[in-house]
Design a protein around this motif. Structure first.
Motif, PDB file in Angstrom:
ATOM      1  N   VAL A  79       4.487  -8.285 -11.383  1.00  0.00           N
ATOM      2  CA  VAL A  79       4.758  -9.621 -10.845  1.00  0.00           C
ATOM      3  C   VAL A  79       4.453  -9.695  -9.357  1.00  0.00           C
ATOM      4  CG1 VAL A  79       6.580 -11.308 -10.410  1.00  0.00           C
ATOM      5  CG2 VAL A  79       6.461 -10.146 -12.628  1.00  0.00           C
ATOM      6  N   PHE A  80       4.834  -8.646  -8.626  1.00  0.00           N
ATOM      7  CA  PHE A  80       4.662  -8.675  -7.171  1.00  0.00           C
ATOM      8  C   PHE A  80       3.449  -7.875  -6.698  1.00  0.00           C
ATOM      9  CE2 PHE A  80       9.276  -9.116  -7.954  1.00  0.00           C
ATOM     10  CZ  PHE A  80       9.454 -10.388  -7.420  1.00  0.00           C
ATOM     11  N   GLY A  81       2.580  -7.497  -7.652  1.00  0.00           N
ATOM     12  CA  GLY A  81       1.446  -6.660  -7.291  1.00  0.00           C
ATOM     13  C   GLY A  81       0.535  -7.279  -6.249  1.00  0.00           C
ATOM     14  N   ARG A  82       0.189  -8.559  -6.411  1.00  0.00           N
ATOM     15  CA  ARG A  82      -0.736  -9.194  -5.473  1.00  0.00           C
ATOM     16  C   ARG A  82      -0.095  -9.379  -4.102  1.00  0.00           C
ATOM     17  NH1 ARG A  82      -3.629 -14.141  -8.051  1.00  0.00           N
ATOM     18  NH2 ARG A  82      -4.480 -12.393  -9.252  1.00  0.00           N
ATOM     19  N   LEU A  83       1.194  -9.663  -4.074  1.00  0.00           N
ATOM     20  CA  LEU A  83       1.894  -9.883  -2.805  1.00  0.00           C
ATOM     21  C   LEU A  83       2.068  -8.587  -2.023  1.00  0.00           C
ATOM     22  CD1 LEU A  83       3.612 -11.665  -0.882  1.00  0.00           C
ATOM     23  CD2 LEU A  83       5.580 -11.120  -2.338  1.00  0.00           C
ATOM     24  N   LEU A  84       2.364  -7.496  -2.709  1.00  0.00           N
ATOM     25  CA  LEU A  84       2.740  -6.258  -2.033  1.00  0.00           C
ATOM     26  C   LEU A  84       1.598  -5.273  -1.866  1.00  0.00           C
ATOM     27  CD1 LEU A  84       6.240  -5.606  -3.660  1.00  0.00           C
ATOM     28  CD2 LEU A  84       5.689  -6.786  -1.535  1.00  0.00           C
ATOM     29  N   ARG A  85       0.489  -5.485  -2.531  1.00  0.00           N
ATOM     30  CA  ARG A  85      -0.641  -4.569  -2.412  1.00  0.00           C
ATOM     31  C   ARG A  85      -1.132  -4.543  -0.972  1.00  0.00           C
ATOM     32  NH1 ARG A  85      -4.724  -1.975  -5.260  1.00  0.00           N
ATOM     33  NH2 ARG A  85      -6.830  -2.207  -4.414  1.00  0.00           N
ATOM     34  N   GLY A  86      -1.313  -3.337  -0.414  1.00  0.00           N
ATOM     35  CA  GLY A  86      -1.815  -3.193   0.945  1.00  0.00           C
ATOM     36  C   GLY A  86      -0.732  -3.108   2.002  1.00  0.00           C
ATOM     37  N   ARG A  87       0.531  -3.244   1.614  1.00  0.00           N
ATOM     38  CA  ARG A  87       1.620  -3.129   2.595  1.00  0.00           C
ATOM     39  C   ARG A  87       1.860  -1.656   2.933  1.00  0.00           C
ATOM     40  NH1 ARG A  87       2.711  -8.294   4.569  1.00  0.00           N
ATOM     41  NH2 ARG A  87       2.489  -9.755   2.832  1.00  0.00           N
ATOM     42  N   SER A  88       2.469  -1.436   4.078  1.00  0.00           N
ATOM     43  CA  SER A  88       2.758  -0.064   4.494  1.00  0.00           C
ATOM     44  C   SER A  88       3.914   0.503   3.677  1.00  0.00           C
ATOM     45  CB  SER A  88       3.121  -0.030   5.980  1.00  0.00           C
ATOM     46  OG  SER A  88       4.396  -0.627   6.199  1.00  0.00           O
ATOM     47  N   GLY A  89       4.033   1.820   3.702  1.00  0.00           N
ATOM     48  CA  GLY A  89       5.121   2.461   2.977  1.00  0.00           C
ATOM     49  C   GLY A  89       6.482   2.026   3.479  1.00  0.00           C
ATOM     50  N   ALA A  90       6.640   1.907   4.799  1.00  0.00           N
ATOM     51  CA  ALA A  90       7.930   1.498   5.372  1.00  0.00           C
ATOM     52  C   ALA A  90       8.296   0.080   4.956  1.00  0.00           C
ATOM     53  CB  ALA A  90       7.889   1.612   6.893  1.00  0.00           C
ATOM     54  N   GLN A  91       7.301  -0.811   4.907  1.00  0.00           N
ATOM     55  CA  GLN A  91       7.577  -2.183   4.481  1.00  0.00           C
ATOM     56  C   GLN A  91       8.052  -2.226   3.036  1.00  0.00           C
ATOM     57  OE1 GLN A  91       3.726  -3.935   5.468  1.00  0.00           O
ATOM     58  NE2 GLN A  91       4.687  -5.219   7.023  1.00  0.00           N
ATOM     59  N   LEU A  92       7.350  -1.537   2.163  1.00  0.00           N
ATOM     60  CA  LEU A  92       7.715  -1.554   0.743  1.00  0.00           C
ATOM     61  C   LEU A  92       9.111  -0.980   0.526  1.00  0.00           C
ATOM     62  CD1 LEU A  92       4.349  -0.372  -0.839  1.00  0.00           C
ATOM     63  CD2 LEU A  92       5.266  -2.700  -0.788  1.00  0.00           C
ATOM     64  N   ALA A  93       9.379   0.175   1.125  1.00  0.00           N
ATOM     65  CA  ALA A  93      10.687   0.795   0.962  1.00  0.00           C
ATOM     66  C   ALA A  93      11.776  -0.062   1.600  1.00  0.00           C
ATOM     67  CB  ALA A  93      10.679   2.192   1.573  1.00  0.00           C
ATOM     68  N   GLY A  94      11.471  -0.676   2.745  1.00  0.00           N
ATOM     69  CA  GLY A  94      12.457  -1.519   3.417  1.00  0.00           C
ATOM     70  C   GLY A  94      12.794  -2.764   2.624  1.00  0.00           C
ATOM     71  N   TRP A  95      11.782  -3.410   2.046  1.00  0.00           N
ATOM     72  CA  TRP A  95      12.054  -4.612   1.250  1.00  0.00           C
ATOM     73  C   TRP A  95      12.847  -4.290  -0.014  1.00  0.00           C
ATOM     74  CZ3 TRP A  95       6.437  -6.830   1.822  1.00  0.00           C
ATOM     75  CH2 TRP A  95       6.300  -7.356   3.117  1.00  0.00           C
ATOM     76  N   ASP A  96      12.544  -3.156  -0.614  1.00  0.00           N
ATOM     77  CA  ASP A  96      13.336  -2.730  -1.774  1.00  0.00           C
ATOM     78  C   ASP A  96      14.796  -2.536  -1.371  1.00  0.00           C
ATOM     79  OD1 ASP A  96      14.006  -1.590  -4.370  1.00  0.00           O
ATOM     80  OD2 ASP A  96      13.891   0.367  -3.406  1.00  0.00           O
ATOM     81  N   ALA A  97      15.020  -1.907  -0.229  1.00  0.00           N
ATOM     82  CA  ALA A  97      16.392  -1.680   0.236  1.00  0.00           C
ATOM     83  C   ALA A  97      17.105  -3.003   0.525  1.00  0.00           C
ATOM     84  CB  ALA A  97      16.384  -0.799   1.487  1.00  0.00           C
ATOM     85  N   ILE A  98      16.391  -3.962   1.104  1.00  0.00           N
ATOM     86  CA  ILE A  98      16.988  -5.276   1.397  1.00  0.00           C
ATOM     87  C   ILE A  98      17.387  -5.981   0.102  1.00  0.00           C
ATOM     88  CG2 ILE A  98      16.495  -7.592   2.270  1.00  0.00           C
ATOM     89  CD1 ILE A  98      14.744  -6.245   4.415  1.00  0.00           C
ATOM     90  N   LEU A  99      16.475  -5.967  -0.882  1.00  0.00           N
ATOM     91  CA  LEU A  99      16.778  -6.638  -2.150  1.00  0.00           C
ATOM     92  C   LEU A  99      17.953  -5.969  -2.850  1.00  0.00           C
ATOM     93  CD1 LEU A  99      16.118  -8.721  -4.308  1.00  0.00           C
ATOM     94  CD2 LEU A  99      14.447  -7.119  -5.270  1.00  0.00           C
ATOM     95  N   ARG A 100      17.985  -4.644  -2.874  1.00  0.00           N
ATOM     96  CA  ARG A 100      19.073  -3.943  -3.544  1.00  0.00           C
ATOM     97  C   ARG A 100      20.399  -4.200  -2.827  1.00  0.00           C
ATOM     98  NH1 ARG A 100      17.154  -0.253  -7.339  1.00  0.00           N
ATOM     99  NH2 ARG A 100      18.843   1.256  -7.193  1.00  0.00           N
TER     100      ARG A 100
END
Length: 427
Positions: A79-100
């Motif tokens: 679902v979020f593949g197009r939005l999140l593709r190309g983001r940095s590792g810190a961004q991806l991990a940080g957004w996951d932490a925010i959502l959780r």
């Protein structure tokens, strides 16, 4: 002349990881959030039981809560593949932490408002898991972004060891806390740990910028496409899928074997799982010292070794033999994630790595549940101990087949083949 002891800890393969100026600021947040997840292992199921309507406290309530806390990450990968593709590792991990942190934090708030039901609870658990595959991909991508390849395996091993330690400490600590307060407040603690992790990513690491221009408009399933067109990555995914799927029935067969075949109590089952967990902790530490081993051969060897270590349990060996064997299986199991992720890190560009790891995680997150679902009817047909034996033999056979395919492919490559060169260089 300085001794090895005198050079420690600088001689440790983990020293470049823990001394890295950026990673050392992130590791405490990762440890805290891992402990929070260890607490949630018990709290999530216990709260589900408490929220179940009177007279309906069956297994389906617990199963639904566990599924909601894990499986939506597979859907989130697409679902979020197009939005999140190309983001940095810190961004991806940080957004996951925010959502959780946000979704889990909403559970105690709903409880205080008096509106927390089973269905709202399941919905919030599912929401918290939507970016889980991306978050895991982000953590391992961050390692690839910050460290040279020779330090990837120790860094991966450090992350998995932290998680293994949390699964040993977290559940008994959760039991103590639930004895004092409601499990809803233990979930609140879990939410706070993820909030702390999100702040760590935000302030401890520099802003890596937005989406890479080359990634704009990419397909939601781009990570799956990369894996599908790379025989090495596809083979690794199939191996991992089979490995985890074949282990799934063990979760059903083990308790039935303990209670039905051995006529023992749940205490013995806990002892087996504790032995496996302690073995996993040891194996996680050992994994960092395997950096000079050939990664693909080591990964395949882990599968074969794990299947062999499980044989005493399936053959009905006495407890004084099967218990150490199960602990050894934990030792062998633990490095698998570290070595398999290191193979992805070596075989994939940094730009593609998040989507590839997220796709890999999305497939694997359903492997164990599917195997567990198979375990029910399988135990019913052939029995608990034969199921354990079948799983052990099948896992060992899977590894042997993978090894045979790897040897045949390597023998057919030319000396300049990049994959063959990578394997030789990793020795």
């Amino acid at each position: 002349m300085p001794t090895d002891t005198a050079r420690f800890p600088r001689s440790s393969p983990y020293w470049p990881v823990v001394s890295h100026p950026q990673l050392r600021r992130v590791l405490p947040g990762l440890a805290v959030s891992a402990l929070g997840d260890g607490l949630a292992v018990v709290a999530v199921t216990w709260l589900a039981i408490q929220l179940a309507p009177h007279g309906q406290r069956g297994n389906w309530i617990v199963a639904l809560a566990i599924a909601a806390y894990t499986l939506p990450s597979a859907a989130g990968t697409v679902v979020f593949g197009r939005l999140l593709r190309g983001r940095s590792g810190a961004q991806l991990a940080g957004w996951d932490a925010i959502l959780r942190a946000s979704a889990l934090g909403a559970i105690p708030l709903a409880h205080l408002a008096g509106v927390l039901t089973v269905w709202l609870y399941v919905f919030l658990l599912a929401a918290s898991a939507l970016l889980h595959s991306w978050g895991a991909a982000g953590r391992f991508t961050l390692i690839a972004e910050l460290l040279p390849p020779q330090h990837h395996l120790p860094a991966n091993a450090l992350l998995t060891t932290i998680a293994a330690f949390a699964t040993i400490v977290g559940p008994p600590l959760a039991g103590i806390l639930i004895g004092w307060v409601s499990p809803v407040w233990v979930i609140a603690v879990d939410a706070v740990t993820f909030a702390a992790l999100a702040l760590t990513y935000r302030f401890a690491l520099p802003d890596a910028g937005g989406v890479h221009r080359a990634e704009r408009g990419a397909s939601r399933t781009a990570g799956f496409a990369v894996i599908r067109h790379d025989p090495t990555l596809l083979g690794l995914l199939v191996l991992s899928l089979g490995f985890f799927f074949l282990f799934g029935p063990v979760y059903v067969a083990m308790p039935i074997h303990i209670t039905g075949d051995l006529h023992a109590s749940a205490t013995l089952l806990g002892v087996y799982y504790t032995a496996f967990g302690l073995g996993g902790l040891v194996g996680g530490v050992i994994a960092g010292h395997l950096r000079n081993w050939p990664l693909r051969a080591t990964t395949i060897g882990i599968v074969v070794g794990f299947g062999v270590a499980m044989l005493p349990l399936g053959l009905g060996a006495p407890v004084n033999l099967s218990l150490p064997a199960f602990a050894l299986a934990g030792v062998i199991w633990a490095p698998y994630r570290s070595t398999s992720v290191a193979l992805f890190q070596r075989s994939t560009s940094t730009a593609q790595l998040p989507t590839v790891l997220a796709a890999n995680g999305a497939v694997l997150v359903v492997a164990v549940p599917l195997g567990t679902m198979l375990g029910g009817p399988l135990v019913g047909v052939i029995g608990a101990r034969p199921t354990l034996l079948l799983c052990a033999v099948a896992i060992a056979a899977l590894g042997l087949v993978a090894g045979g395919i790897a040897i045949s492919r390597r023998g057919g490559r030319s000396p300049g083949d990049p994959i063959g060169t990578e394997i030789s260089a990793s020795r």
